[in-house]
Design a protein around this motif. Sequence first.
Motif, PDB file in Angstrom:
ATOM      1  N   LYS A 157       2.107   5.970  -7.215  1.00  0.00           N
ATOM      2  CA  LYS A 157       1.037   6.762  -7.810  1.00  0.00           C
ATOM      3  C   LYS A 157       1.397   8.250  -7.822  1.00  0.00           C
ATOM      4  O   LYS A 157       1.216   8.940  -8.832  1.00  0.00           O
ATOM      5  CB  LYS A 157      -0.260   6.530  -7.032  1.00  0.00           C
ATOM      6  CG  LYS A 157      -1.485   7.139  -7.674  1.00  0.00           C
ATOM      7  CD  LYS A 157      -2.758   6.672  -6.992  1.00  0.00           C
ATOM      8  CE  LYS A 157      -3.979   7.148  -7.744  1.00  0.00           C
ATOM      9  NZ  LYS A 157      -5.231   6.612  -7.177  1.00  0.00           N
ATOM     10  N   LEU A 180      -1.727  -0.361 -10.380  1.00  0.00           N
ATOM     11  CA  LEU A 180      -0.405  -0.267  -9.765  1.00  0.00           C
ATOM     12  C   LEU A 180      -0.126  -1.394  -8.776  1.00  0.00           C
ATOM     13  O   LEU A 180       0.952  -1.444  -8.197  1.00  0.00           O
ATOM     14  CB  LEU A 180      -0.274   1.079  -9.038  1.00  0.00           C
ATOM     15  CG  LEU A 180      -0.394   2.331  -9.905  1.00  0.00           C
ATOM     16  CD1 LEU A 180      -0.290   3.579  -9.052  1.00  0.00           C
ATOM     17  CD2 LEU A 180       0.675   2.337 -10.991  1.00  0.00           C
ATOM     18  N   PHE A 181      -1.090  -2.303  -8.588  1.00  0.00           N
ATOM     19  CA  PHE A 181      -0.908  -3.370  -7.604  1.00  0.00           C
ATOM     20  C   PHE A 181       0.243  -4.306  -7.983  1.00  0.00           C
ATOM     21  O   PHE A 181       1.088  -4.630  -7.151  1.00  0.00           O
ATOM     22  CB  PHE A 181      -2.203  -4.184  -7.444  1.00  0.00           C
ATOM     23  CG  PHE A 181      -2.086  -5.309  -6.454  1.00  0.00           C
ATOM     24  CD1 PHE A 181      -2.119  -5.056  -5.094  1.00  0.00           C
ATOM     25  CD2 PHE A 181      -1.913  -6.623  -6.884  1.00  0.00           C
ATOM     26  CE1 PHE A 181      -1.989  -6.086  -4.171  1.00  0.00           C
ATOM     27  CE2 PHE A 181      -1.790  -7.658  -5.981  1.00  0.00           C
ATOM     28  CZ  PHE A 181      -1.836  -7.390  -4.613  1.00  0.00           C
ATOM     29  N   ASP A 192       2.508   1.447  -3.378  1.00  0.00           N
ATOM     30  CA  ASP A 192       1.485   1.805  -4.361  1.00  0.00           C
ATOM     31  C   ASP A 192       1.216   3.305  -4.336  1.00  0.00           C
ATOM     32  O   ASP A 192       1.138   3.963  -5.384  1.00  0.00           O
ATOM     33  CB  ASP A 192       0.205   1.024  -4.040  1.00  0.00           C
ATOM     34  CG  ASP A 192      -0.826   1.129  -5.161  1.00  0.00           C
ATOM     35  OD1 ASP A 192      -1.257   2.258  -5.442  1.00  0.00           O
ATOM     36  OD2 ASP A 192      -1.201   0.088  -5.725  1.00  0.00           O
ATOM     37  N   THR A 193       1.090   3.851  -3.130  1.00  0.00           N
ATOM     38  CA  THR A 193       0.834   5.293  -2.981  1.00  0.00           C
ATOM     39  C   THR A 193       2.010   6.127  -3.477  1.00  0.00           C
ATOM     40  O   THR A 193       1.826   7.125  -4.184  1.00  0.00           O
ATOM     41  CB  THR A 193       0.548   5.630  -1.503  1.00  0.00           C
ATOM     42  OG1 THR A 193      -0.512   4.798  -1.029  1.00  0.00           O
ATOM     43  CG2 THR A 193       0.155   7.085  -1.337  1.00  0.00           C
ATOM     44  N   ASN A 208      -3.156  10.336 -13.570  1.00  0.00           N
ATOM     45  CA  ASN A 208      -3.546   9.695 -12.311  1.00  0.00           C
ATOM     46  C   ASN A 208      -3.898   8.232 -12.587  1.00  0.00           C
ATOM     47  O   ASN A 208      -5.001   7.919 -13.033  1.00  0.00           O
ATOM     48  CB  ASN A 208      -4.740  10.435 -11.696  1.00  0.00           C
ATOM     49  CG  ASN A 208      -5.087   9.899 -10.319  1.00  0.00           C
ATOM     50  OD1 ASN A 208      -4.335   9.134  -9.711  1.00  0.00           O
ATOM     51  ND2 ASN A 208      -6.235  10.289  -9.810  1.00  0.00           N
ATOM     52  N   TYR A 209      -2.944   7.333 -12.333  1.00  0.00           N
ATOM     53  CA  TYR A 209      -3.159   5.913 -12.576  1.00  0.00           C
ATOM     54  C   TYR A 209      -4.134   5.325 -11.556  1.00  0.00           C
ATOM     55  O   TYR A 209      -4.143   5.731 -10.395  1.00  0.00           O
ATOM     56  CB  TYR A 209      -1.833   5.146 -12.485  1.00  0.00           C
ATOM     57  CG  TYR A 209      -0.973   5.272 -13.724  1.00  0.00           C
ATOM     58  CD1 TYR A 209      -0.991   4.305 -14.712  1.00  0.00           C
ATOM     59  CD2 TYR A 209      -0.127   6.363 -13.895  1.00  0.00           C
ATOM     60  CE1 TYR A 209      -0.196   4.407 -15.840  1.00  0.00           C
ATOM     61  CE2 TYR A 209       0.676   6.482 -15.025  1.00  0.00           C
ATOM     62  CZ  TYR A 209       0.631   5.497 -15.988  1.00  0.00           C
ATOM     63  OH  TYR A 209       1.415   5.611 -17.109  1.00  0.00           O
ATOM     64  N   ASP A 210      -4.913   4.350 -12.015  1.00  0.00           N
ATOM     65  CA  ASP A 210      -5.830   3.655 -11.125  1.00  0.00           C
ATOM     66  C   ASP A 210      -5.020   2.813 -10.139  1.00  0.00           C
ATOM     67  O   ASP A 210      -4.010   2.201 -10.499  1.00  0.00           O
ATOM     68  CB  ASP A 210      -6.759   2.757 -11.949  1.00  0.00           C
ATOM     69  CG  ASP A 210      -7.850   2.127 -11.098  1.00  0.00           C
ATOM     70  OD1 ASP A 210      -8.070   2.627  -9.970  1.00  0.00           O
ATOM     71  OD2 ASP A 210      -8.473   1.147 -11.537  1.00  0.00           O
ATOM     72  N   THR A 211      -5.457   2.766  -8.886  1.00  0.00           N
ATOM     73  CA  THR A 211      -4.744   2.027  -7.842  1.00  0.00           C
ATOM     74  C   THR A 211      -4.631   0.548  -8.186  1.00  0.00           C
ATOM     75  O   THR A 211      -3.602  -0.084  -7.921  1.00  0.00           O
ATOM     76  CB  THR A 211      -5.464   2.192  -6.486  1.00  0.00           C
ATOM     77  OG1 THR A 211      -5.576   3.587  -6.191  1.00  0.00           O
ATOM     78  CG2 THR A 211      -4.684   1.523  -5.366  1.00  0.00           C
ATOM     79  N   LYS A 212      -5.677  -0.022  -8.801  1.00  0.00           N
ATOM     80  CA  LYS A 212      -5.655  -1.446  -9.166  1.00  0.00           C
ATOM     81  C   LYS A 212      -4.541  -1.734 -10.168  1.00  0.00           C
ATOM     82  O   LYS A 212      -3.906  -2.785 -10.115  1.00  0.00           O
ATOM     83  CB  LYS A 212      -7.007  -1.848  -9.778  1.00  0.00           C
ATOM     84  CG  LYS A 212      -8.173  -1.790  -8.805  1.00  0.00           C
ATOM     85  CD  LYS A 212      -9.463  -2.146  -9.532  1.00  0.00           C
ATOM     86  CE  LYS A 212     -10.666  -1.973  -8.617  1.00  0.00           C
ATOM     87  NZ  LYS A 212     -11.933  -2.240  -9.342  1.00  0.00           N
ATOM     88  N   VAL A 232       0.838  -1.204   0.000  1.00  0.00           N
ATOM     89  CA  VAL A 232       0.000   0.000   0.000  1.00  0.00           C
ATOM     90  C   VAL A 232       0.875   1.258   0.000  1.00  0.00           C
ATOM     91  O   VAL A 232       0.618   2.215  -0.747  1.00  0.00           O
ATOM     92  CB  VAL A 232      -0.950   0.005   1.216  1.00  0.00           C
ATOM     93  CG1 VAL A 232      -1.633   1.361   1.365  1.00  0.00           C
ATOM     94  CG2 VAL A 232      -2.005  -1.088   1.064  1.00  0.00           C
TER      95      VAL A 232
END
Length: 202
Positions: free
Chosen positions: A25, A41-42, A21-22, A35-39, A18
């Motif tokens: 991002k 970047l997992f 990921d942050t 702004n990339y989607d969080t999913k 997490v």
Amino acid sequence: MWLMIILLAILIALVLIVIMDTAMKLALMITTLYNYDTKKLFIPATLTVILWAVLLFGAFNSINTAMNNNAVELIFAMIFDHSIIAQYKTILIKPLLSAFLIGTLLQSFTYYTVNINYQKITGSVRFSAKRLIQKVTKKIFKKDILTGKNNAALSEVKRGPKKLTFVRAILTSIISVIITVLVCYGLFLLGNVLSDKVLTMF
């Protein structure tokens, strides 16, 4: 006992993913203005955490060998007595600096996975599965039981960002490392302040 250790390891790994990921991002927003989607970047974040785990484990082994297998005790002692750091400064700096330089470079390659169009891949898998089911049901029931536009092409995917270049990947890697280090250092200072307040209460 082993179950608790496994659950704790999973929890720590998820927290690190997490955080990474942050950081990733924010760094990508700076370098790509997207702004990339969080999913999305997992997977890059997971690969990055694994990469850093391997590199830091190697650095720890090097430090532990140089400290005659007493690295854990000495590192904990350094937290409470900062003067000890001066004695082992060279031993600590060389492996850690090497790990951070190599990690920052290799991390840029894990960032390339953001260029993968996962939506297109999952769409292709769904389309292929649909065609397979259509053929099987046609042979069994002698008719096409699937309704709708079965022969339609894959739905168009919204246009995403431009592909991440190598230069931007390195720049993003450097920025994300800086952000991660600052966050971890801030959390360490916060924990140190809170622990001092708890100790003063007793």
